[in-house]
Design an enzyme around this catalytic site. Sequence first.
Site: not given
Ligand code: XMP
Length: 486
Positions: A299, A306, A391
Amino acid sequence: MIIRASKGLTFEDVLLVPRRSSITSRQQVDTSTRLTEKIRINIPVISANMDTVTETAMAIAMAKVGGIGIIHRFMPIDLHVKQIKQVKRAQAVMVENPYTININANVEQVRESMRRYHVGGLVVTDENGKVMGIITTRDINLVPDNLKLVKEIMTGLDRLVTIKANFMLEEARRLLFENRIEKLPVVNPDGTLRGLITAQDVLKPLKNPFAALDEKGRLRVGAAIGVTHGEMERAAALLEAGADVLVLDIAHGHADHCVNMVRELRKQFPNSQIIAGNVASREGAQELAEAGADAIKVGIGPGSICTTRLVTGFGVPQLTAIIDSAQGVKDSGRNIPLIADGGIQKAGDMVKALAAGAETVMIGSMFAGTEEAPGSPVIRDGQKVKVVRGMASLAATMGRRISEQNHDESAEDSEDWMKVVPEGVEAVVPYRGNVGEVLHQLIGGLRSGLSYGGAHNIFELQENAEFIEITPAGIRESGSHDVKRL
Ligand code: XMP
């Protein structure tokens, strides 16, 4: 330059074509799956290693219903270790620091201790803390002389049944049953006391038959690590604390430092289970599999919080990313599972991700609104909500820098905050009660989905899967439409 002829697809772009089914009840299907090459869990759901999603409470709740939580890494190592230990202790079969009595004590003192601590047995130790025997109410009930010494009436080393500190649950159950005993002292290699297992404790795992348990009957839990300086030390400490799996979590996992870290982890901790990611291409998955990962996380940018795709222009729509990565794992010649990470908002998204080749899904924002996620709910515009943050959002990145500065003099100074380029956002999500309720709905959807797919399990779902691409009209038709929702 390459321009792919085929389109990149995500969950909403497709539907699964219903298959002939012999399943008459949703209970007939098996939702268990592989988390890694060696670890199985009972539902294919993992809570994301985000600081607004998974800490101790979430990890405990997830494992109790059969999934697993991955505790995020944005905290000092000692706190990370503490959280792992708390999960491991939450449903532990072994009592740590059980009550003891000195071998030279007398029956009066035994009675007094049993009354004070409300226990029916005490482990007998000598001055050096070595286990010498056990004494229970059965031994003292009929003793007329209160001054009689423990050593004269205890079950001594000649008859005492004990178990080693690295015991397996099944072995403990067998020893208790075969010897018809109630208590089993756990003994360290040097003969000192490690803990105590009672017949009641061994029955605990039966209360949550779906729970994700390790060989010792403790709840399973994972921990995230990074690639920066000090992360090898973090990995060692987390494994020592009992983490079942390490998740090497890098925004762009198809990179030298991630591949090298997987190799190094494999070398230093050959028996540990390592998940690595994130990737979104055939080559990325293949390389991490060849480096020795036990599962690959897929992903780049599908997550609800994101903005990587907007900021960098890179990413692959998630369904295509899963299908491509599954091919990459095949190319590596290894048979390891994929985790679909991000973008799951409905049970149907999860079913599609699994049908496309993932064996589990990782979920962030859908769980961030639950009671077990870190942080308290607040009221916004009259609605109860909780905060979720990417994050790589500005708030999370700045928070980390402040904490790094507090721990490390050489960390970048405050002016560098201006240079942060966020790849995620901070948001609020509706408060959703206990995560168990959310999971109940998700797993209900999965059970139905398996039945529509003519599949008794996730493997058969993948085997039978036929996706059909749909148009915007098809997407509109798929939700409730032309009615006024109550
Ligand atoms: P969902 O859609 O379930 O996705 O909220 C969770 C996943 O998003 C990723 N993640 C990030 N991806 N910037 C990103 O591009 C971010 O700041 C970020 N924070 C989390 C991560 O893989 C998580 O499991």
